[in-house]
Scaffold this active site. Structure first.
Site, PDB file in Angstrom:
ATOM      1  N   TYR A 297       0.843  -1.199   0.000  1.00  0.00           N
ATOM      2  CA  TYR A 297       0.000   0.000   0.000  1.00  0.00           C
ATOM      3  C   TYR A 297       0.878   1.248   0.000  1.00  0.00           C
ATOM      4  O   TYR A 297       1.728   1.441   0.880  1.00  0.00           O
ATOM      5  CB  TYR A 297      -0.899  -0.021   1.230  1.00  0.00           C
ATOM      6  CG  TYR A 297      -2.104   0.872   1.149  1.00  0.00           C
ATOM      7  CD1 TYR A 297      -3.328   0.374   0.720  1.00  0.00           C
ATOM      8  CD2 TYR A 297      -2.038   2.205   1.524  1.00  0.00           C
ATOM      9  CE1 TYR A 297      -4.457   1.183   0.668  1.00  0.00           C
ATOM     10  CE2 TYR A 297      -3.153   3.018   1.485  1.00  0.00           C
ATOM     11  CZ  TYR A 297      -4.362   2.510   1.054  1.00  0.00           C
ATOM     12  OH  TYR A 297      -5.485   3.310   1.007  1.00  0.00           O
ATOM     13  N   TYR A 341      -5.820   5.267  -7.142  1.00  0.00           N
ATOM     14  CA  TYR A 341      -5.994   5.184  -5.694  1.00  0.00           C
ATOM     15  C   TYR A 341      -7.394   4.670  -5.412  1.00  0.00           C
ATOM     16  O   TYR A 341      -8.338   5.430  -5.266  1.00  0.00           O
ATOM     17  CB  TYR A 341      -5.782   6.560  -5.060  1.00  0.00           C
ATOM     18  CG  TYR A 341      -5.864   6.561  -3.548  1.00  0.00           C
ATOM     19  CD1 TYR A 341      -5.221   5.587  -2.790  1.00  0.00           C
ATOM     20  CD2 TYR A 341      -6.566   7.549  -2.871  1.00  0.00           C
ATOM     21  CE1 TYR A 341      -5.288   5.594  -1.404  1.00  0.00           C
ATOM     22  CE2 TYR A 341      -6.632   7.568  -1.483  1.00  0.00           C
ATOM     23  CZ  TYR A 341      -5.999   6.582  -0.765  1.00  0.00           C
ATOM     24  OH  TYR A 341      -6.057   6.587   0.605  1.00  0.00           O
TER      25      TYR A 341
END
Length: 388
Positions: A297, A341
């Protein structure tokens, strides 16, 4: 599940379908429609129909509830529906909850999804605005009055301490940005397709909150992504090789807050990801050297370095060199810095493509992929494998 013992979930569920909308800055349609498009695309990819689905999982901070999305997609009766808290930290936990439902017989086919207009609508990067009072929000009262108003400012505190402790400069973070954008440049689905970076580009980008520059911060995206989870037994009759959930874990550390855990003894690591790492290694029986691809991430570059260290891929303060030397293929879709995202859901999809052998930036012989969810918050992770 104990944080000190191996659990028995591994091998009892698999991802069999992935689907997404395009990734853009202005989708021109509602978040519900984006969710429905992604879910239908994932079911088509899995060779399943809405009638096969009996479970739905999503995040909190989502405007498209499970029941509404099910109705929009033509899905009928549900025996399981759930939401996971803490923003991007929920990504891998949605698959964990789906796997738990499948493994226990609560549901047979579970769809996990995330969809929003994060650029053209509500921008998560804008920080704390118009938020309802809450118990967890009290912690923000120790930082907001002093100008720490956005996620970038919260991460900058830990990033500065990391650089100071290990005698590094902000160039250390640039290696993550260059790596991600290099993969994004060859990925037609990525927003930054055909736009790679150099370290000089990174160093020339404007400051957001020192020591973070613009290119240390992920983009904001409109789009949707969905994942279909079922049993390995049922997966055998479906079109694609399954991505088996070898291990799944959630983690929260001591003195945990959302992005502002500044009262810990040490700000140079991510204890919540350490909890996840220990459980993933314990349950899977694997070690860092067994991992073929890492999908970590990357909402902010410093936290990618800290994750590599929490998982034991390298020593403390050594992750920048680890990334620079490309010791592990990292975020081969371009990550959230380069592709989109979607709070980590697109990273799970990339892990599935790598295991299928269909990724744009395919790593030959991939059999084991580590995927992580949002950092700085209570978080989650997965190890996906080809082993059935």
């Amino acid at each position: 599940m104990s944080a000190r013992a191996r659990d028995v979930l591994g091998g009892r569920a698999a991802i069999v379908g992935i689907g997404a909308t395009e990734f853009s800055k202005d989708s021109g349609r509602s978040e519900l429609r984006l969710a429905a498009e992604a879910v239908r695309a994932a079911l088509d990819d899995a060779g399943l129909t809405p009638a096969d689905v009996d479970g739905m999982v999503t995040f909190t901070m989502d405007t498209s509830p499970e029941i509404t999305v099910a109705q929009a997609c033509g899905i009928g009766e549900l025996s399981f529906f759930s939401r996971v808290h803490y923003g991007g930290g929920a990504a891998c936990a949605t698959v964990q909850q789906a796997a738990l439902a499948v493994a226990t017989g609560v549901a047979e086919v579970v769809v996990c999804y995330r969809a929003f207009n994060e650029r053209s609508g509500r921008r998560f990067g804008s920080g704390v605005q118009h938020r309802e009072p809450s118990a967890e929000g009290v912690a923000l009262g120790w930082s907001l009055p002093f100008g720490l108003l956005t996620p970038a400012s919260w991460v900058a505190m830990a990033a500065q301490r990391y650089l100071h402790t290990y005698g590094l400069t902000p160039e250390a973070f640039g290696h993550v940005a260059v790596t991600d954008r290099g993969y994004a440049a060859t990925n037609p689905a990525a927003y930054f397709h055909d736009r790679p970076l150099t370290l000089a580009d990174h160093a020339a980008s404007r400051w957001i909150v020192e020591p973070l520059r613009l290119l240390d911060c992920c983009q904001e995206t409109d789009g949707g992504q969905a994942i279909v989870v079922t049993s390995p037994e049922r997966a055998r009759d479906l079109p694609h090789p399954p991505a088996v959930v070898a291990a799944a874990a959630q983690g929260a550390g001591r003195a945990q807050e959302q992005m502002t855990s500044f009262y810990r003894d040490d700000l140079t690591g991510l204890p919540e990801m350490g909890v996840v790492a220990r459980q993933l290694w314990r349950t899977s029986g694997l070690r860092p050297g067994d991992i073929d691809v890492g999908i970590l991430y990357d909402h902010f570059t410093p936290f990618v370095l800290m994750q590599l260290e929490e998982f034991g891929f390298c020593g403390k303060g050594e992750a920048a060199d680890f990334v620079r030397l490309a010791e592990l293929p990292l975020n081969t879709h371009g990550g959230q810095l380069g592709e989109a995202y979607l709070h980590g859901m697109n990273g799970i999809a990339e892990a599935v493509r790598q295991l299928r052998g269909t990724a744009v930036n395919q790593v030959p012989g991939t059999e084991r992929v580590l995927v992580t969810a949002g950092t700085g918050v209570p978080t989650s992770g997965l190890i996906l494998t080809t082993d059935v």
